[in-house]
Scaffold this motif. Structure first.
Motif, PDB file in Angstrom:
ATOM      1  N   VAL A   1       0.843  -1.390   0.165  1.00 30.05           N
ATOM      2  CA  VAL A   1       0.086   0.008  -0.244  1.00 30.05           C
ATOM      3  C   VAL A   1       1.068   1.356   0.103  1.00 30.05           C
ATOM      4  CG1 VAL A   1      -1.830   1.223   1.387  1.00 30.05           C
ATOM      5  CG2 VAL A   1      -1.727  -0.952   1.314  1.00 30.05           C
ATOM      6  N   VAL A   2       0.533   2.347  -1.070  1.00 25.85           N
ATOM      7  CA  VAL A   2       1.477   3.423  -1.088  1.00 25.85           C
ATOM      8  C   VAL A   2       0.722   4.551  -0.406  1.00 25.85           C
ATOM      9  CG1 VAL A   2       2.536   5.138  -2.751  1.00 25.85           C
ATOM     10  CG2 VAL A   2       2.450   2.576  -3.042  1.00 25.85           C
ATOM     11  N   GLN A   3      -0.737   4.764  -0.647  1.00 24.96           N
ATOM     12  CA  GLN A   3      -1.330   5.514  -0.319  1.00 24.96           C
ATOM     13  C   GLN A   3      -2.948   5.292  -0.335  1.00 24.96           C
ATOM     14  OE1 GLN A   3      -1.320   9.045  -2.821  1.00 24.96           O
ATOM     15  NE2 GLN A   3      -2.519  10.601  -1.724  1.00 24.96           N
ATOM     16  N   LEU A   4      -3.604   6.007   0.754  1.00 21.96           N
ATOM     17  CA  LEU A   4      -4.909   5.747   0.964  1.00 21.96           C
ATOM     18  C   LEU A   4      -5.841   6.803   1.001  1.00 21.96           C
ATOM     19  CD1 LEU A   4      -4.854   3.329   4.073  1.00 21.96           C
ATOM     20  CD2 LEU A   4      -5.432   2.724   1.827  1.00 21.96           C
ATOM     21  N   PHE A   5      -7.002   7.041   0.260  1.00 17.98           N
ATOM     22  CA  PHE A   5      -7.722   8.043  -0.186  1.00 17.98           C
ATOM     23  C   PHE A   5      -8.999   7.864   0.884  1.00 17.98           C
ATOM     24  CE2 PHE A   5      -5.491   6.792  -4.091  1.00 17.98           C
ATOM     25  CZ  PHE A   5      -4.889   8.066  -4.179  1.00 17.98           C
TER      26      PHE A   5
ATOM     27  N   THR B   1       7.586  -1.465  -9.414  1.00 21.50           N
ATOM     28  CA  THR B   1       7.553  -1.201 -10.964  1.00 21.50           C
ATOM     29  C   THR B   1       6.138  -0.759 -11.551  1.00 21.50           C
ATOM     30  OG1 THR B   1       6.828  -3.580 -11.439  1.00 21.50           O
ATOM     31  CG2 THR B   1       9.518  -2.789 -11.708  1.00 21.50           C
ATOM     32  N   ASN B   2       5.029  -1.393 -10.840  1.00 21.55           N
ATOM     33  CA  ASN B   2       3.638  -1.031 -11.063  1.00 21.55           C
ATOM     34  C   ASN B   2       2.923  -0.322  -9.983  1.00 21.55           C
ATOM     35  OD1 ASN B   2       3.707  -2.177 -13.637  1.00 21.55           O
ATOM     36  ND2 ASN B   2       3.329  -4.285 -12.724  1.00 21.55           N
ATOM     37  N   LYS B   3       2.233   0.765 -10.410  1.00 29.87           N
ATOM     38  CA  LYS B   3       1.294   1.519  -9.298  1.00 29.87           C
ATOM     39  C   LYS B   3       0.012   1.827 -10.179  1.00 29.87           C
ATOM     40  CE  LYS B   3       4.514   4.412  -6.423  1.00 29.87           C
ATOM     41  NZ  LYS B   3       4.746   5.772  -6.206  1.00 29.87           N
ATOM     42  N   PHE B   4      -0.796   1.228  -9.162  1.00 29.12           N
ATOM     43  CA  PHE B   4      -2.192   1.699  -9.685  1.00 29.12           C
ATOM     44  C   PHE B   4      -3.278   1.660  -8.555  1.00 29.12           C
ATOM     45  CE2 PHE B   4      -1.003  -2.799 -10.052  1.00 29.12           C
ATOM     46  CZ  PHE B   4      -1.997  -3.575  -9.354  1.00 29.12           C
TER      47      PHE B   4
ATOM     48  N   ILE C   1      -1.834   1.250  -4.809  1.00 31.75           N
ATOM     49  CA  ILE C   1      -0.744   0.025  -4.400  1.00 31.75           C
ATOM     50  C   ILE C   1       0.161  -0.094  -5.374  1.00 31.75           C
ATOM     51  CG2 ILE C   1      -2.761  -1.173  -3.235  1.00 31.75           C
ATOM     52  CD1 ILE C   1      -2.946  -3.139  -5.520  1.00 31.75           C
ATOM     53  N   GLU C   2       1.302  -0.687  -5.042  1.00 29.35           N
ATOM     54  CA  GLU C   2       2.371  -1.174  -6.103  1.00 29.35           C
ATOM     55  C   GLU C   2       2.955  -2.358  -5.865  1.00 29.35           C
ATOM     56  OE1 GLU C   2       5.672   1.548  -5.448  1.00 29.35           O
ATOM     57  OE2 GLU C   2       6.153   0.745  -3.256  1.00 29.35           O
ATOM     58  N   SER C   3       3.581  -2.938  -6.994  1.00 35.27           N
ATOM     59  CA  SER C   3       4.046  -4.304  -6.723  1.00 35.27           C
ATOM     60  C   SER C   3       5.282  -4.519  -5.799  1.00 35.27           C
ATOM     61  CB  SER C   3       4.529  -5.109  -8.055  1.00 35.27           C
ATOM     62  OG  SER C   3       5.441  -4.117  -8.802  1.00 35.27           O
ATOM     63  N   GLU C   4       5.593  -5.416  -5.189  1.00 33.96           N
ATOM     64  CA  GLU C   4       6.600  -5.602  -4.248  1.00 33.96           C
ATOM     65  C   GLU C   4       8.151  -5.160  -4.818  1.00 33.96           C
ATOM     66  OE1 GLU C   4       6.568  -8.410  -0.614  1.00 33.96           O
ATOM     67  OE2 GLU C   4       6.519  -9.426  -2.721  1.00 33.96           O
TER      68      GLU C   4
END
Length: 130
Positions: free
Chosen positions: A76-80, A93-96, A87-90
């Motif tokens: 988890v990167v950020q919560l709204f 590389t991928n954030k969505f 979220i991003e992969s471990e």
């Protein structure tokens, strides 16, 4: 005529009382079911840097019966405030951004560290072989 009217009124009151008892019974049943349901709801409060699994809704008609519907782990990167989360992969590389209801906590694989006892299995010894 008077006794017939009285009997009719008495039956109407009994019917109203029966309806009231049925209503109360249904209300109490719904309250108990709500308490049981609420007790089994899991808390899904995520914090940044938590590891989570993502539900893959496209696998609803998945070909393998035992194929997991959860992908991950992701971080988890950020919560709204709307309940969504980024979220991003471990490997980063991928954030969505996804709906928070499609996430669940990742507990990881259980790894035991410490003293382990290793038992090697061999052929059993018979009394005749000695």
């Amino acid at each position: 005529m008077e006794t017939t009217g009285t009997n009719k009124i008495t039956r109407l009151h009994e019917l109203e009382e029966f309806r009231f008892q049925a209503f109360e019974s249904a209300r109490l049943y719904k309250e108990r079911m709500k308490l049981m349901h609420d007790k089994n709801i899991l808390d899904r409060n995520f914090k940044p840097r938590d590891l989570v699994l993502l539900y893959n809704k496209r696998l609803r008609l998945f070909p393998g019966k035992l194929k997991s519907q959860w992908l991950g782990p992701f971080r988890v990167v950020q919560l709204f405030l709307s309940g969504a989360g980024e979220i991003e992969s471990e490997d980063g590389t991928n954030k969505f951004t996804v709906n928070g209801q499609r996430l669940k906590h990742y507990l990881g694989m259980a790894e035991e560290k410490g003293n382990r006892v290793i038992i090697t299995l061999g052929e059993p010894q018979c009394a005749d072989e000695e």
